[in-house]
Scaffold this active site. Structure first.
Site, PDB file in Angstrom:
ATOM      1  N   ASP A   1      -9.192  -9.842 -17.879  1.00  0.00           N
ATOM      2  CA  ASP A   1      -9.102 -11.055 -18.703  1.00  0.00           C
ATOM      3  C   ASP A   1      -7.646 -11.287 -19.110  1.00  0.00           C
ATOM      4  O   ASP A   1      -7.062 -10.515 -19.862  1.00  0.00           O
ATOM      5  CB  ASP A   1      -9.974 -10.872 -19.952  1.00  0.00           C
TER       6      ASP A   1
ATOM      7  N   HIS B   1       0.829  -1.205   0.000  1.00  0.00           N
ATOM      8  CA  HIS B   1       0.000   0.000   0.000  1.00  0.00           C
ATOM      9  C   HIS B   1       0.866   1.259   0.000  1.00  0.00           C
ATOM     10  O   HIS B   1       0.418   2.323  -0.418  1.00  0.00           O
ATOM     11  CB  HIS B   1      -0.934  -0.009   1.216  1.00  0.00           C
TER      12      HIS B   1
END
Length: 450
Positions: free
Chosen positions: A396, A155
């Protein structure tokens, strides 16, 4: 049960010369943990000859992606001012191959449980920070033929916008397509001049201490309380009902612009949590959230700025009595007030405030259940992170889009994420962690009258 089959280190296909990269003070006050997310994919059909080996496709495309997003292949290290900097040394990402006897259907509504957490590489945070990879990847094959892609991303390096940008471009490479959106890697656009002694223009209460339970002088006991998770689901109709309630006229709480889905749902979460926690009417409470300030700066940050461009904000502190006795729009208005504070001037004042702060460690928060380190944002407060505007869906890698994407864990009492459901029908999911003793009452209050 998940069984580890192989472990690899994936390095950039074209390593860069080692360099030290500046991290802004907004990077400095972020959790030093990895943010866990997980993607689930349906079984890969045997006639898809080009994708029979997803492991190799993911490893090879990741190596190419790390050539472009090379900060993710580096390591963090401490400076002599107790700040973090990034050593872009091409040490690489951790890549695990695993198997599980489970089927995707066993994960039900994909509540981020311990079973979900096992799909993401774990990290030993007792090790020196310069030994920890900044990107963790785990591909788990299920007995049904489906797979999961579990990610842990530092993060300190990325916010939600950066993380989704990286994953979408990685998937583009895996499909054999050209990159469309190169990252903007120069974080010095958020750096103040060393000799700039201008004091902050605002008080920045968001960096101060949060309310504690009445009668307590610290929250060590609260941190130890057992918590549990629920996956809250809100249909499009339920969301519209909350928004209608929040924006009812006549109301002195209604802003010039209608309250958003996020504001209405978060205010509802806040009210239900305070009620379930049996707060006294004098109990002080607030909501903490992050504000994306890309477009609020003058000039705006580059579109694909690769770094934390979010500011931790909090609503005004009010009493639970006020929150529960007044309409939903009142809670929304307190959130909106904090949202509207975030201007170019406010962001720059925040940087000034942080630059003058000698010890930023007290502002960092842990992202793990039961941690006794850093700030505590739980009872009597809540933290609600919006992923509503992020391009989460449609990743994808060459074998079809995911059937679900969401957080791998929810770190502490009072923490929630809000994001579009996998049905893409206007509904929202919101995993929410709360103390065990409060959860049943919370769920009852949350779904009453909507």
């Amino acid at each position: 049960m998940v069984t580890l089959k192989a472990s690899f280190t994936v390095k950039p296909a074209e390593p860069k010369p080692s360099e030290l990269m500046y991290l802004s003070d907004f990077d400095q006050v972020i959790s030093t943990n990895h943010v866990p997310t997980v993607y689930f994919y349906r079984p890969i059909m045997s006639d898809q000859s080009l994708v029979l080996n997803p492991i190799e496709i993911l490893k090879n495309s990741l190596s190419k992606a790390l050539t472009i997003f090379y900060p993710l292949a580096g390591r963090l290290q401490w400076t002599n001012r107790c700040r973090l900097e990034l050593n872009c040394n091409s040490m690489g990402a951790l890549f695990l191959e695993a198997e599980s006897e489970a089927k995707i259907n066993d994960f039900g509504d994909f509540t981020p449980t311990s079973e979900t957490k096992a799909l993401i590489p774990s990290v030993d945070y007792s090790k020196p920070i310069d030994e920890l990879p900044l990107l963790l990847v785990q591909v788990t094959k299920f007995s049904c033929g489906g797979i999961s892609l579990g990610l842990g991303m530092s993060h300190v390096l990325v916010d939600g916008r950066c993380a989704t940008h990286f994953v979408s471009e990685w998937a583009r490479i895996a499909r054999g397509e050209k990159l469309e959106n190169l990252p903007f890697l120069d974080r010095t656009v958020l750096k103040l001049e060393e000799d700039d002694l201008t004091p902050p223009k605002f008080d920045h209460l968001e960096f101060g201490k949060l309310p504690m339970l009445i009668g307590q002088t610290n929250n060590l006991e609260e941190r130890k309380k057992e918590t549990t998770l629920v996956m809250l689901k809100l249909s499009k109709e339920q969301i519209q009902k909350l928004m209608q309630e929040a924006n009812e006229f006549p109301s002195v709480y209604t802003s010039s612009k209608p309250f958003t889905r996020y504001e209405a749902v978060t205010a509802h979460l806040w009210r239900c949590a305070s009620k379930a926690r049996l707060h006294e009417i004098e109990q002080l409470t607030c909501v903490r959230f992050t504000m994306d300030f890309h477009s609020r700066m003058v000039p705006p940050l580059p579109k694909h700025f690769f770094g934390n461009a979010v500011l931790p904000m909090r609503s005004a502190t009010i009493t639970s009595g006020e929150l529960l006795s007044k309409p939903l729009g009142y809670g929304c208005s307190k959130i909106r007030e904090a949202v509207e504070k975030v201007t170019d001037e406010y962001v720059r004042s925040s940087l000034t405030y942080l630059k003058r702060e000698k010890d930023l460690s007290k502002l960092r928060y842990p992202n793990v259940v039961g941690s006794t380190q850093g700030a505590f944002f739980g009872n009597p407060n809540i933290v609600v992170t919006s992923w509503i505007g992020l391009p989460l869906c449609g990743v994808d890698f060459g074998w079809g889009k995911e059937i679900y994407m969401g957080p791998g864990t929810v770190g502490f009492d009072g923490k929630s994420f809000i994001f579009p459901s996998r049905d893409e029908d206007g509904s929202l999911d919101a995993p929410f962690r709360l103390r065990v003793e409060h959860m049943d009452a919370f769920k009852k209050f949350f779904y009453e009258n909507i």
